[in-house]
Design a protein around this motif. Structure first.
Motif, mmCIF file in Angstrom:
data_model
loop_
_atom_site.group_PDB
_atom_site.id
_atom_site.type_symbol
_atom_site.label_atom_id
_atom_site.label_comp_id
_atom_site.label_asym_id
_atom_site.label_seq_id
_atom_site.Cartn_x
_atom_site.Cartn_y
_atom_site.Cartn_z
ATOM 1 N N ARG A 60 44.440 45.235 46.661
ATOM 2 C CA ARG A 60 42.658 45.089 46.863
ATOM 3 C C ARG A 60 42.563 46.075 47.354
ATOM 4 N NH1 ARG A 60 46.966 42.507 50.696
ATOM 5 N NH2 ARG A 60 47.913 44.513 51.231
ATOM 6 N N GLU A 61 42.777 47.493 47.236
ATOM 7 C CA GLU A 61 41.559 48.915 46.174
ATOM 8 C C GLU A 61 40.791 48.258 45.500
ATOM 9 O OE1 GLU A 61 44.397 51.885 45.878
ATOM 10 O OE2 GLU A 61 45.085 51.934 48.238
ATOM 11 N N TYR A 62 41.361 48.306 44.838
ATOM 12 C CA TYR A 62 40.123 47.890 43.559
ATOM 13 C C TYR A 62 39.101 47.245 43.443
ATOM 14 C CZ TYR A 62 42.501 51.039 40.421
ATOM 15 O OH TYR A 62 43.763 52.091 39.297
ATOM 16 N N GLN A 63 39.498 45.875 44.132
ATOM 17 C CA GLN A 63 39.135 45.218 44.598
ATOM 18 C C GLN A 63 37.423 45.467 45.133
ATOM 19 O OE1 GLN A 63 41.568 42.085 45.745
ATOM 20 N NE2 GLN A 63 41.451 40.615 44.308
ATOM 21 N N GLN A 64 38.297 46.458 46.196
ATOM 22 C CA GLN A 64 36.432 47.152 46.459
ATOM 23 C C GLN A 64 35.559 47.708 45.975
ATOM 24 O OE1 GLN A 64 38.268 50.860 49.162
ATOM 25 N NE2 GLN A 64 39.717 49.057 50.038
ATOM 26 N N ASN A 65 35.643 47.500 43.775
ATOM 27 C CA ASN A 65 34.828 48.331 43.306
ATOM 28 C C ASN A 65 35.171 46.971 42.250
ATOM 29 O OD1 ASN A 65 35.226 50.738 44.518
ATOM 30 N ND2 ASN A 65 37.177 50.791 43.256
ATOM 31 N N TYR A 66 35.649 45.681 42.149
ATOM 32 C CA TYR A 66 35.122 44.907 41.363
ATOM 33 C C TYR A 66 35.310 43.374 42.398
ATOM 34 C CZ TYR A 66 35.989 48.259 38.024
ATOM 35 O OH TYR A 66 36.051 49.161 37.048
ATOM 36 N N SER A 67 34.672 42.700 42.348
ATOM 37 C CA SER A 67 34.206 41.552 43.206
ATOM 38 C C SER A 67 36.000 41.055 42.814
ATOM 39 C CB SER A 67 33.147 40.412 42.943
ATOM 40 O OG SER A 67 33.418 40.069 41.364
ATOM 41 N N SER A 68 36.587 40.340 41.800
ATOM 42 C CA SER A 68 37.342 39.975 41.399
ATOM 43 C C SER A 68 38.448 40.843 40.268
ATOM 44 C CB SER A 68 37.741 38.492 41.714
ATOM 45 O OG SER A 68 36.419 37.741 40.669
ATOM 46 N N LEU A 69 39.603 40.239 40.147
ATOM 47 C CA LEU A 69 40.308 40.741 39.099
ATOM 48 C C LEU A 69 41.667 39.568 38.376
ATOM 49 C CD1 LEU A 69 41.705 44.433 40.393
ATOM 50 C CD2 LEU A 69 39.333 44.352 39.042
ATOM 51 N N THR A 70 41.602 39.891 37.512
ATOM 52 C CA THR A 70 42.613 39.084 36.737
ATOM 53 C C THR A 70 43.164 39.441 36.386
ATOM 54 O OG1 THR A 70 40.643 36.854 36.120
ATOM 55 C CG2 THR A 70 42.547 36.848 35.225
ATOM 56 N N CYS A 71 44.840 39.238 36.810
ATOM 57 C CA CYS A 71 45.831 39.975 36.109
ATOM 58 C C CYS A 71 47.048 39.271 35.656
ATOM 59 C CB CYS A 71 46.661 40.675 37.592
ATOM 60 S SG CYS A 71 45.391 41.714 38.818
ATOM 61 N N VAL A 72 47.891 40.004 34.555
ATOM 62 C CA VAL A 72 49.184 39.293 33.581
ATOM 63 C C VAL A 72 49.752 39.694 33.912
ATOM 64 C CG1 VAL A 72 49.296 38.591 31.573
ATOM 65 C CG2 VAL A 72 47.378 38.626 32.088
ATOM 66 N N THR A 73 50.881 39.622 34.032
ATOM 67 C CA THR A 73 52.253 40.156 34.572
ATOM 68 C C THR A 73 53.054 40.411 33.004
ATOM 69 O OG1 THR A 73 53.624 37.658 35.209
ATOM 70 C CG2 THR A 73 52.445 39.056 36.487
ATOM 71 N N GLY A 74 53.794 40.928 32.483
ATOM 72 C CA GLY A 74 55.046 41.385 31.908
ATOM 73 C C GLY A 74 55.914 40.160 31.718
ATOM 74 N N GLU A 75 56.407 39.775 30.799
ATOM 75 C CA GLU A 75 57.230 39.118 30.870
ATOM 76 C C GLU A 75 58.754 39.270 32.106
ATOM 77 O OE1 GLU A 75 58.210 37.704 26.600
ATOM 78 O OE2 GLU A 75 56.207 37.127 26.685
ATOM 79 N N THR A 76 59.092 40.231 31.664
ATOM 80 C CA THR A 76 60.481 40.711 32.837
ATOM 81 C C THR A 76 60.233 41.287 34.098
ATOM 82 O OG1 THR A 76 60.512 42.504 31.148
ATOM 83 C CG2 THR A 76 61.758 40.537 30.819
ATOM 84 N N GLU A 77 59.552 42.660 33.753
ATOM 85 C CA GLU A 77 59.169 43.397 35.008
ATOM 86 C C GLU A 77 57.908 43.008 36.110
ATOM 87 O OE1 GLU A 77 60.828 45.629 35.633
ATOM 88 O OE2 GLU A 77 62.342 45.946 34.228
ATOM 89 N N VAL A 78 58.330 43.333 36.885
ATOM 90 C CA VAL A 78 57.129 43.297 37.736
ATOM 91 C C VAL A 78 55.863 43.945 37.525
ATOM 92 C CG1 VAL A 78 56.362 42.975 40.818
ATOM 93 C CG2 VAL A 78 58.204 41.850 39.669
ATOM 94 N N GLU A 79 56.428 44.767 37.460
ATOM 95 C CA GLU A 79 55.473 46.023 37.667
ATOM 96 C C GLU A 79 54.279 46.215 36.379
ATOM 97 O OE1 GLU A 79 59.244 47.896 36.831
ATOM 98 O OE2 GLU A 79 58.512 46.565 38.636
ATOM 99 N N ASP A 80 55.079 45.004 35.696
ATOM 100 C CA ASP A 80 53.789 45.267 34.347
ATOM 101 C C ASP A 80 52.680 44.256 34.668
ATOM 102 O OD1 ASP A 80 56.383 44.773 31.683
ATOM 103 O OD2 ASP A 80 55.541 46.719 32.681
ATOM 104 N N TRP A 81 51.792 44.449 35.420
ATOM 105 C CA TRP A 81 50.640 44.115 35.599
ATOM 106 C C TRP A 81 49.642 44.771 35.351
ATOM 107 C CZ3 TRP A 81 50.320 42.033 41.501
ATOM 108 C CH2 TRP A 81 51.604 41.406 42.050
ATOM 109 N N SER A 82 49.238 43.875 34.434
ATOM 110 C CA SER A 82 47.438 44.893 33.738
ATOM 111 C C SER A 82 46.190 43.376 34.607
ATOM 112 C CB SER A 82 48.107 44.661 31.895
ATOM 113 O OG SER A 82 47.523 43.112 31.598
ATOM 114 N N CYS A 83 45.805 44.267 34.616
ATOM 115 C CA CYS A 83 44.481 43.377 35.137
ATOM 116 C C CYS A 83 43.110 44.202 34.589
ATOM 117 C CB CYS A 83 44.002 43.663 36.424
ATOM 118 S SG CYS A 83 45.461 43.271 37.534
ATOM 119 N N CYS A 84 41.982 42.858 34.384
ATOM 120 C CA CYS A 84 40.205 43.159 34.056
ATOM 121 C C CYS A 84 39.916 42.520 35.140
ATOM 122 C CB CYS A 84 40.694 42.387 32.309
ATOM 123 S SG CYS A 84 40.868 43.336 30.791
#
Length: 215
Positions: A60-84
């Protein structure tokens, strides 16, 4: 002397006692194991839930700078979110945005900077191949390479050292010291994408690049 049948009865009694003791122990161990598994699952789920809440808060903090983000999660770990940012393309550790507005190199540099990005820095053939998939063959696109002093001292905007062996110039480029900025474009006679030096004030499209946002 104790009769043999009494010894046998005593031995049987001893073994039955052992069986009972081990049976109780086995049941106890099973119950303890079950309790441990339940506790571990609950603890893990709570941990995952807590991490997920933190990721969503950060998102939500990042979305204050970007109208929306598209994120992909890793295959095994929840914390492996990478967004553009939405509408940006994802490749390896970077996000890319193709601007179809024709402006000078300096204006595109400013626009990319305002989005927390920079003009694209192309380091490998794989990256070049990925980028050109999103380009129009009839257009030219500024990238983050320039020769500010006109001395053929090429510089990347992110200070990456210029490596002549990892460049993709057209066969007769660069060819003019007064052309101090670089575009990637398609040449129809050779049917090939490559780099071309151009004058920085000429209006062209551009490619912005930024590091992926990791949550």
């Amino acid at each position: 002397m104790v009769p043999e049948e009494h010894l046998q009865d005593r031995e049987k009694g001893f073994w039955w006692l052992q069986v009972k003791v081990w049976s109780v122990a086995a049941v106890s161990i099973s119950l303890l194991s079950a309790c441990f598994i339940v506790h571990s699952v609950v603890t893990y789920n709570n941990s995952v839930y807590s991490k997920t809440i933190k990721k969503l808060s950060k998102l939500r903090e990042y979305q204050q700078n970007y109208s929306s983000l598209t994120c992909v999660t890793g295959e095994t770990e929840v914390e492996d979110w990478s967004c553009c940012p939405t509408l940006w393309s994802s490749f390896q550790s970077s996000c890319y945005f193709v601007s179809t507005v024709r402006q000078s190199w300096a204006q595109h540099w400013k626009n990319c900077s305002m989005m927390g990005a920079h003009l694209a820095v192309i380091n490998t053939e794989d990256e070049e191949d990925f980028i050109i998939q999103n380009l129009n063959e009839d257009s030219a696109y500024f990238m983050g390479l320039s020769d500010p002093e006109g001395q053929r001292h090429w510089q990347w905007v992110d200070q990456t050292p210029y490596n002549k062996s990892a460049t993709f110039w057209h066969s007769d480029e660069p060819n003019d010291p007064s052309e101090r900025c670089v575009v990637v474009n398609f040449r129809h006679p050779s049917r090939k994408w490559g780099w071309n030096d151009v004058r920085c004030h000429e209006p062209e499209k551009s490619i912005c690049e930024m590091m992926k946002i990791y949550l």
